[in-house]
Design an enzyme around this catalytic site. Sequence first.
Site, PDB file in Angstrom:
ATOM      1  CE  LYS A  83      31.190 -63.873 -51.120  1.00  0.00           C
ATOM      2  NZ  LYS A  83      32.112 -64.058 -50.004  1.00  0.00           N
TER       3      LYS A  83
HETATM    4  O1  G3P Z   1      35.164 -64.327 -48.888  1.00  0.00           O
HETATM    5  C1  G3P Z   1      35.830 -64.631 -50.233  1.00  0.00           C
HETATM    6  C2  G3P Z   1      37.414 -64.710 -49.869  1.00  0.00           C
HETATM    7  O2  G3P Z   1      37.653 -63.298 -49.464  1.00  0.00           O
HETATM    8  C3  G3P Z   1      37.939 -65.849 -49.420  1.00  0.00           C
HETATM    9  O3  G3P Z   1      39.114 -65.554 -49.071  1.00  0.00           O
HETATM   10  O4  G3P Z   1      41.313 -66.218 -47.904  1.00  0.00           O
HETATM   11  O5  G3P Z   1      39.550 -67.906 -48.147  1.00  0.00           O
HETATM   12  O6  G3P Z   1      40.920 -67.238 -50.218  1.00  0.00           O
HETATM   13  P1  G3P Z   1      40.385 -66.914 -48.944  1.00  0.00           P
END
Ligand code: G3P
Length: 217
Positions: A83
């Site tokens: 990533k």
């Molecule tokens: O892993 C990336 C993403 O899904 C993060 O989500 O909830 O931290 O905005 P969030």
Amino acid sequence: MKFFADTAEISEIRELAATGLLDGVTTNPSLIHKSGRNFLDVVKEIASVVSGPVSAEVVALDYDGMMREAAVLRKIADHIAIKVPLTPAGLKACKALSGDGTMVNVTLCFSSAQALLAAKAGATFISPFIGRLDDISSDGMQLIADIRLIYDNYDYGTQILAASIRHPMHIVDSAKLGADVVTAPPKIIWQLFKHPLTDLGIASFLKDWEATGQKIV
Ligand code: G3P
């Protein structure tokens, strides 16, 4: 649509994998911090449970640093997706890694312009952050629609991985718009099963079945 679990909690991953519906896992530095575990150990363990892509994120911001970290991460297993952030250095690393046959997940995508660049850099996955856009009164779902249109116009093979999912309708709406993958916290994936009429239906069928006095086995 492929389902990835957005978590570094191995027990949650095992539980979801047991349904047979889990296609992969995504992690990020915040999820690793939340797990309280060693990054490499936890990624290794996840990769032993899930045979689909497991995203592990680099933290270096420069190209050379990213490539050094990616070399360590890709050694964990063949199904590790590196990533990288959507920056010039991240996309340079994306091009080098994907040219070498490594899966790359380009993360922190907030615009269709960024998604176009990631596809040109050969990303395996592009991760538009739906919830974080909604959080700032922007339209996360519109971004999925725009990326789908652009990628289809040019037959880009990059898979749209809807990320930053906040509720089950984010998953359903992403599916309607043709996102290839969704990554969501396990709690939200479990919510997809839920419907009060299913619960009521089971209760009434069981009541009537008991009244028959029969057994299947
Ligand atoms: O892993 C990336 C993403 O899904 C993060 O989500 O909830 O931290 O905005 P969030």
